[in-house]
Design a protein around this motif. Structure first.
Motif, short mmCIF file in Angstrom:
data_model
loop_
_atom_site.label_atom_id
_atom_site.label_comp_id
_atom_site.label_asym_id
_atom_site.label_seq_id
_atom_site.Cartn_x
_atom_site.Cartn_y
_atom_site.Cartn_z
N ASN A 1 0.83 -1.21 0.00
CA ASN A 1 0.00 0.00 0.00
C ASN A 1 0.86 1.26 0.00
OD1 ASN A 1 -2.89 -0.96 0.21
ND2 ASN A 1 -1.98 -2.11 1.88
N GLN A 2 2.00 1.21 0.72
CA GLN A 2 2.91 2.37 0.76
C GLN A 2 3.52 2.63 -0.62
OE1 GLN A 2 5.60 1.19 3.89
NE2 GLN A 2 4.54 2.40 5.45
N VAL A 3 3.91 1.55 -1.32
CA VAL A 3 4.50 1.70 -2.66
C VAL A 3 3.48 2.33 -3.61
CG1 VAL A 3 5.41 0.47 -4.68
CG2 VAL A 3 6.21 -0.14 -2.40
N VAL A 4 2.23 1.86 -3.55
CA VAL A 4 1.17 2.41 -4.40
C VAL A 4 1.02 3.91 -4.13
CG1 VAL A 4 -1.33 2.40 -4.85
CG2 VAL A 4 -0.08 0.24 -4.68
N GLU A 5 0.94 4.27 -2.85
CA GLU A 5 0.78 5.70 -2.48
C GLU A 5 1.95 6.53 -3.00
OE1 GLU A 5 0.09 6.30 1.74
OE2 GLU A 5 -1.39 4.67 1.72
N GLU A 6 3.16 6.00 -2.81
CA GLU A 6 4.38 6.71 -3.20
C GLU A 6 4.42 6.96 -4.72
OE1 GLU A 6 8.05 8.20 -1.50
OE2 GLU A 6 6.23 7.43 -0.61
N VAL A 7 4.14 5.90 -5.48
CA VAL A 7 4.19 6.00 -6.94
C VAL A 7 3.10 6.95 -7.44
CG1 VAL A 7 3.92 4.70 -9.11
CG2 VAL A 7 5.28 3.74 -7.26
N GLN A 8 1.89 6.80 -6.89
CA GLN A 8 0.79 7.68 -7.33
C GLN A 8 1.06 9.14 -6.97
OE1 GLN A 8 -2.55 5.61 -5.53
NE2 GLN A 8 -2.97 4.45 -7.41
N LYS A 9 1.69 9.34 -5.81
CA LYS A 9 2.00 10.71 -5.37
C LYS A 9 3.04 11.36 -6.29
CE LYS A 9 4.55 11.60 -1.65
NZ LYS A 9 4.91 11.44 -0.22
N HIS A 10 4.07 10.59 -6.68
CA HIS A 10 5.16 11.14 -7.49
C HIS A 10 4.81 11.28 -8.96
CE1 HIS A 10 7.79 10.38 -4.01
NE2 HIS A 10 8.56 11.32 -4.57
N PHE A 11 3.99 10.33 -9.46
CA PHE A 11 3.80 10.27 -10.92
C PHE A 11 2.37 10.55 -11.38
CE2 PHE A 11 7.57 7.68 -9.99
CZ PHE A 11 8.48 8.28 -10.84
N ASN A 12 1.45 10.74 -10.44
CA ASN A 12 0.08 11.17 -10.74
C ASN A 12 -0.56 10.47 -11.93
OD1 ASN A 12 0.20 13.11 -8.65
ND2 ASN A 12 1.34 14.47 -9.98
#
Length: 255
Positions: free
Chosen positions: A194-205
């Motif tokens: 879940n953290q990886v998903v949040e991180e990737v979505q936050k950085h790459f929208n």
């Protein structure tokens, strides 16, 4: 005219071949004409669709060295509306053989000109490296899908790949787009996933696909039967995920 999509990431084990095979099969089920090109010497995409890789006589190696045409290499496979240009371990040698050739980065692009109009989508399964094979795939492609595993080292190496894509855009293929970042092997029970998903979505929208490929036993089993997840178990979570991804890709390319 067919859209050429490379599936690339220099990290191994992130779901490149699983995505190549099952996206191709899902697009085929949705009545798109698809050509899958196995550009990995491991030939897992070929064996994953039931091709006997030991007996491949004409494949990606021959079309890259221009000794045969893509039409001579194409094999029909079990997935509906999907053809494949298979790979063989011989492909390992192509990087050495092409190194002295003029325009060596354009060998695949040139070869595919004769079949590009015959398909709606051409999917290229890239090797886990940033060598000459992957460079040929990215030079030939209109866009690239980057699978990212939902694990600790997910973003490691992504910067290097994005820099490679930028340099290819500058030197070899100004029209190369990023089709999207695809999160794979997601396990909702794990906080890390879940953290990886949040991180990737936050950085790459907007660069990230809405579809997330969940960890699924059936996805791992299907290649050993030489079938896509759609043929092997159309009701599985993996099949549903890849059908959703195919719908996203179609929608994105119908604008």
């Amino acid at each position: 005219m067919g859209k050429i999509i490379a599936i690339a990431n220099q990290k191994g084990g992130v779901g490149k071949t699983t995505t190549s095979v099952n996206l191709a099969a899902s697009l085929g089920v949705l009545e798109k004409r698809v050509l899958l090109i196995d550009a990995d010497p491991q030939a897992n995409a070929s064996s994953g669709l039931g091709i006997d890789v030991e007996n491949v006589e004409i494949g990606t190696y021959q079309i890259l060295e221009h000794s045969h045409t893509p039409k001579e290499a194409i094999i029909k496979c079990s997935a509906p509306n999907v053809d494949i240009i298979p790979s063989h371990i011989d492909l390992v040698a192509i990087e050495i053989e092409l190194v002295d050739k003029e325009n060596r980065e354009y060998m695949l692009k040139k070869a595919l000109e004769s079949v590009k109009d015959d398909y709606d989508f051409i999917i290229i399964d890239c090797a886990p490296s940033l060598g000459l094979l992957t460079l040929n795939a990215l030079t030939a492609a209109d866009s690239v899908i980057i699978p990212i595993q939902c694990e600790y080292f997910a973003l490691e190496g992504l910067g290097k790949l994005l820099n490679t894509i930028k340099s290819i855009q500058k030197i070899h293929n100004a029209d190369l787009d990023i089709e999207g970042l695809l999160l794979t092997m997601f396990d909702s029970r794990l906080r890390l996933s879940n953290q990886v998903v949040e991180e990737v979505q936050k950085h790459f929208n907007d660069m990230v696909f809405d579809t997330i490929i969940q960890r699924n036993v059936k996805l791992s089993e299907a290649p050993s039967f030489g079938e896509s997840i759609i043929n092997y178990d159309a009701t599985s979570k993996g099949a549903t995920n890849y059908l959703h991804l195919a719908q996203e890709v179609i929608k994105k390319n119908s604008k």
